[in-house]
Write a protein that holds these residues in place. Structure first.
Motif, PDB file in Angstrom:
ATOM      1  N   GLY A  70       0.692  -1.205  -0.130  1.00  7.12           N
ATOM      2  CA  GLY A  70      -0.066  -0.042  -0.015  1.00  7.12           C
ATOM      3  C   GLY A  70       1.045   1.233  -0.036  1.00  7.12           C
ATOM      4  N   SER A  71       0.226   2.476  -0.443  1.00  6.31           N
ATOM      5  CA  SER A  71       1.063   3.766  -0.455  1.00  6.31           C
ATOM      6  C   SER A  71      -0.153   4.636  -0.273  1.00  6.31           C
ATOM      7  CB  SER A  71       1.673   3.866  -1.969  1.00  6.31           C
ATOM      8  OG  SER A  71       2.554   4.851  -1.617  1.00  6.31           O
ATOM      9  N   THR A  72       0.431   5.832   0.174  1.00  2.79           N
ATOM     10  CA  THR A  72      -0.257   7.189   0.120  1.00  2.79           C
ATOM     11  C   THR A  72       0.618   8.175  -0.591  1.00  2.79           C
ATOM     12  OG1 THR A  72      -1.450   8.632   1.218  1.00  2.79           O
ATOM     13  CG2 THR A  72       0.243   7.606   2.571  1.00  2.79           C
ATOM     14  N   MET A  73       0.018   9.125  -1.229  1.00  2.00           N
ATOM     15  CA  MET A  73       0.682  10.032  -2.197  1.00  2.00           C
ATOM     16  C   MET A  73      -0.099  11.103  -2.785  1.00  2.00           C
ATOM     17  SD  MET A  73       2.063   7.730  -5.386  1.00  2.00           S
ATOM     18  CE  MET A  73       2.966   6.539  -4.528  1.00  2.00           C
ATOM     19  N   PRO A  74       0.219  12.063  -3.236  1.00  4.66           N
ATOM     20  CA  PRO A  74      -0.536  13.178  -3.753  1.00  4.66           C
ATOM     21  C   PRO A  74      -0.671  13.123  -5.325  1.00  4.66           C
ATOM     22  CG  PRO A  74       1.532  13.930  -3.389  1.00  4.66           C
ATOM     23  CD  PRO A  74       1.762  12.762  -2.906  1.00  4.66           C
ATOM     24  N   LEU A  75      -1.752  12.599  -5.394  1.00  2.00           N
ATOM     25  CA  LEU A  75      -2.498  11.984  -6.870  1.00  2.00           C
ATOM     26  C   LEU A  75      -3.095  13.356  -7.382  1.00  2.00           C
ATOM     27  CD1 LEU A  75      -3.606   8.511  -6.295  1.00  2.00           C
ATOM     28  CD2 LEU A  75      -1.457   9.210  -6.899  1.00  2.00           C
ATOM     29  N   SER A  76      -3.439  14.239  -6.360  1.00  2.00           N
ATOM     30  CA  SER A  76      -3.968  15.656  -6.739  1.00  2.00           C
ATOM     31  C   SER A  76      -3.826  16.582  -5.946  1.00  2.00           C
ATOM     32  CB  SER A  76      -5.512  15.371  -6.785  1.00  2.00           C
ATOM     33  OG  SER A  76      -6.124  14.970  -5.581  1.00  2.00           O
ATOM     34  N   GLY A  77      -3.956  17.659  -6.334  1.00  2.00           N
ATOM     35  CA  GLY A  77      -3.427  18.937  -5.490  1.00  2.00           C
ATOM     36  C   GLY A  77      -2.516  19.687  -5.949  1.00  2.00           C
ATOM     37  N   GLN A  78      -1.625  20.562  -5.282  1.00  2.00           N
ATOM     38  CA  GLN A  78      -0.577  21.358  -5.511  1.00  2.00           C
ATOM     39  C   GLN A  78       0.632  20.513  -6.184  1.00  2.00           C
ATOM     40  OE1 GLN A  78      -0.081  24.657  -2.876  1.00  2.00           O
ATOM     41  NE2 GLN A  78      -0.387  25.909  -4.644  1.00  2.00           N
ATOM     42  N   LEU A  79       0.863  19.162  -5.204  1.00  2.00           N
ATOM     43  CA  LEU A  79       1.853  18.498  -5.447  1.00  2.00           C
ATOM     44  C   LEU A  79       1.450  17.218  -6.276  1.00  2.00           C
ATOM     45  CD1 LEU A  79       3.182  18.421  -1.709  1.00  2.00           C
ATOM     46  CD2 LEU A  79       4.241  19.711  -3.647  1.00  2.00           C
ATOM     47  N   ALA A  80       0.546  17.386  -7.148  1.00  2.00           N
ATOM     48  CA  ALA A  80       0.248  16.227  -7.976  1.00  2.00           C
ATOM     49  C   ALA A  80       1.468  15.557  -8.948  1.00  2.00           C
ATOM     50  CB  ALA A  80      -1.202  16.635  -8.813  1.00  2.00           C
ATOM     51  N   SER A  81       2.235  16.633  -9.334  1.00  2.00           N
ATOM     52  CA  SER A  81       3.314  16.197 -10.061  1.00  2.00           C
ATOM     53  C   SER A  81       4.122  15.154  -9.234  1.00  2.00           C
ATOM     54  CB  SER A  81       4.207  17.182 -10.463  1.00  2.00           C
ATOM     55  OG  SER A  81       4.871  17.868  -9.421  1.00  2.00           O
ATOM     56  N   VAL A  82       4.411  15.396  -8.159  1.00  2.00           N
ATOM     57  CA  VAL A  82       5.049  14.212  -7.238  1.00  2.00           C
ATOM     58  C   VAL A  82       4.380  12.986  -7.372  1.00  2.00           C
ATOM     59  CG1 VAL A  82       6.052  13.973  -4.970  1.00  2.00           C
ATOM     60  CG2 VAL A  82       5.717  16.235  -5.894  1.00  2.00           C
ATOM     61  N   GLY A  83       2.843  12.933  -7.143  1.00  2.00           N
ATOM     62  CA  GLY A  83       2.438  11.673  -7.053  1.00  2.00           C
ATOM     63  C   GLY A  83       2.343  10.986  -8.386  1.00  2.00           C
ATOM     64  N   GLN A  84       3.028  11.678  -9.523  1.00  2.00           N
ATOM     65  CA  GLN A  84       3.347  10.552 -10.545  1.00  2.00           C
ATOM     66  C   GLN A  84       4.404   9.525 -10.186  1.00  2.00           C
ATOM     67  OE1 GLN A  84       4.612  13.430 -13.339  1.00  2.00           O
ATOM     68  NE2 GLN A  84       2.844  14.311 -14.007  1.00  2.00           N
ATOM     69  N   GLY A 121      -1.561  15.505  -0.729  1.00  2.00           N
ATOM     70  CA  GLY A 121      -0.381  16.057   0.371  1.00  2.00           C
ATOM     71  C   GLY A 121      -0.617  16.493   1.636  1.00  2.00           C
ATOM     72  N   ASP A 122      -1.662  16.191   2.051  1.00  2.00           N
ATOM     73  CA  ASP A 122      -2.400  16.668   3.420  1.00  2.00           C
ATOM     74  C   ASP A 122      -1.905  15.272   4.364  1.00  2.00           C
ATOM     75  OD1 ASP A 122      -3.771  17.435   5.558  1.00  2.00           O
ATOM     76  OD2 ASP A 122      -5.534  16.962   4.799  1.00  2.00           O
ATOM     77  N   PRO A 123      -1.168  15.548   5.395  1.00  2.00           N
ATOM     78  CA  PRO A 123      -0.596  14.708   6.486  1.00  2.00           C
ATOM     79  C   PRO A 123      -1.857  14.231   7.130  1.00  2.00           C
ATOM     80  CG  PRO A 123       0.945  16.764   6.377  1.00  2.00           C
ATOM     81  CD  PRO A 123      -0.210  16.974   5.614  1.00  2.00           C
ATOM     82  N   ALA A 124      -3.000  14.919   7.511  1.00  2.00           N
ATOM     83  CA  ALA A 124      -3.927  14.218   8.044  1.00  2.00           C
ATOM     84  C   ALA A 124      -4.575  13.276   7.368  1.00  2.00           C
ATOM     85  CB  ALA A 124      -4.989  15.522   8.694  1.00  2.00           C
ATOM     86  N   ARG A 125      -4.933  13.766   5.956  1.00  2.00           N
ATOM     87  CA  ARG A 125      -5.308  12.588   5.108  1.00  2.00           C
ATOM     88  C   ARG A 125      -4.960  11.576   4.879  1.00  2.00           C
ATOM     89  NH1 ARG A 125      -9.517  13.610   1.004  1.00  2.00           N
ATOM     90  NH2 ARG A 125      -9.346  15.923   1.366  1.00  2.00           N
ATOM     91  N   ALA A 126      -3.468  11.717   4.923  1.00  2.00           N
ATOM     92  CA  ALA A 126      -2.537  10.412   4.792  1.00  2.00           C
ATOM     93  C   ALA A 126      -2.861   9.433   5.847  1.00  2.00           C
ATOM     94  CB  ALA A 126      -0.804  11.053   4.651  1.00  2.00           C
TER      95      ALA A 126
END
Length: 411
Positions: free
Chosen positions: A51-65, A97-102
């Motif tokens: 499993g993983s959590t990452m920013p697939l949307s939002g300002q850091l979505a490029s990192v979620g690639q 990119g939200d720690p609480a959501r992560a």
């Protein structure tokens, strides 16, 4: 490597307490003699759940690639029969990119999806937020995208970071600054107000000052600010010999544009998250000559084109990620997943595969075979030092690709 004292972030303290109140994951009510939930010692069945959590949307979505690379590697391994006959099952959740959501995502991954390991969890704030809960549940967090010293020094048991420690990055940058600007260089810093920005700045200041250089007080930008940092660059222009920009990826092109308008011609260094072509290309020619650190080759650099691992990677990600992401976070995700799977395979070869064995073995890794690393970089960990890469390369961006300038060994 100097380590900062461990202090759990406020988000982590609050969310871990909330998770404890929610109860333990299914099947883990009792604890084993190791202090782990009882199910950590149970043999992993025919499927290894990742499993993983990452920013697939939002300002850091490029990192979620990262996701494209992780998925491509998992599919390749499954096509070859999995690990010791066990298929891999991957669940990736969006935390924006939200720690609480992560934290909520990781609670779900552990308590509902019953993952055997977390892989390629992305950003320092997110890993800080989930770290203690993963430790409590004895779920390994493998090849996470962070270089914070609290992780690289094994202060979160069962975790392997996939980014070089900030001190290692700082050492490499200072070595290159000495070669480019001299031993008495003055360094200006443009820093995002975040854990990673502060961590890189603190490390650079310490390493540079030990080498006799001067680091000016950092000029800062807010984590969500995408405006060109014109005034901050003007404040550094007349005092610094070189500029280090430790910003979020979406902030780097506007900063380079502001630098171009200022008329300040200087050597620019960026943190590893800003070093990729997909991040720098929007700045056009202003990005040419920017230097950073990396441990992964550019698959589009002609010097790497004939490597078999490069060919395998390009085939695996074809159609899964935008072309700009191939030499970017998709590649980082691929390498992170490859490191995690190579580690899982090594544990499976040594005996019965359990979550507990994966959790406890992270400080004794030797010579894993991980694709796409620069020549000369080995993968190893030891007690108290779980940064896996034995060296880091200074890279320079030019017209859509980057090439290695020099390699710096890790102490």
């Amino acid at each position: 490597m100097r380590n900062r004292p461990w202090r759990l972030s406020a988000v982590a303290v609050l969310t871990v307490g909330a998770l404890a109140a929610c109860g333990s994951p299914q099947g883990s009510e009792s604890s084993s003699s190791s202090g782990c939930p009882a199910n950590a010692s149970e043999p992993i069945g025919d499927t290894i759940k990742l499993g993983s959590t990452m920013p697939l949307s939002g300002q850091l979505a490029s990192v979620g690639q990262n996701r494209a690379g992780v998925e491509a590697l998992v599919e390749s391994v499954n096509a070859e029969g999995g690990i010791d006959g066990k298929k891999l099952e991957l669940t990736v959740l969006d935390d924006k990119g939200d720690p609480a959501r992560a934290v909520s995502n990781v609670q779900r991954l552990i308590s509902q999806e019953d993952v055997d390991a977390l892989i390629a969890v992305t950003t320092t704030p997110v890993n800080l937020a989930i770290g203690e809960f993963a430790v409590e549940q004895c779920v390994p967090n493998l090849f996470a995208l962070t270089g914070d010293a609290r992780f690289t020094a094994a202060q979160f048991k069962g975790m392997i970071p996939a980014s070089d420690p900030y001190d290692t990055q700082a050492k490499a940058l200072v070595e290159d600054i000495r070669a480019e600007a001299g031993e008495d260089a003055t360094i200006g810093v443009l820093q995002v107000e975040s854990d990673s920005g502060a961590g890189l700045t603190d490390s650079l200041k310490r390493v540079a000052e030990e080498a006799g250089m001067t680091v000016l007080p950092p000029q800062t930008v807010a984590p969500t600010d995408s405006a060109p940092p014109t005034s901050q660059i003007q404040a550094l222009k007349d005092e610094a010999d070189v500029l280090a920009m430790f910003l979020s990826p979406f902030q780097c092109p506007p900063a380079l544009q502001a630098l171009g308008r200022s008329g300040w011609e200087t050597q620019v260094y960026v943190g590893d998250f800003c070093a990729y072509p997909s991040v720098l290309e929007p700045a056009g020619d202003l990005a040419n000559g920017v230097r950073s650190v990396n441990w992964i080759v550019d698959p589009n650099d002609g010097a790497s084109a004939e490597r078999q691992d490069v060919k395998d990677y390009l085939a695996a990600v074809e159609g899964k990620a935008p072309p700009a992401a191939v030499t970017s976070f998709a590649e980082t995700g691929y390498v992170s997943a490859a490191g995690a799977i190579a580690y899982i395979r090594s544990i499976a070869e040594d005996g019965e595969l359990t979550r507990l064995e994966l959790f406890e073995g992270v400080e004794a890794i030797e010579d894993l075979q991980v694709p796409l690393l620069f020549d000369g970089i080995k993968v190893r960990t030891s007690e108290g030092d779980v940064s896996p890469w034995s060296a880091v390369n200074i890279i320079e961006y030019q017209d859509g690709t980057y090439a290695s300038i020099r390699q710096v060994a890790v102490d």
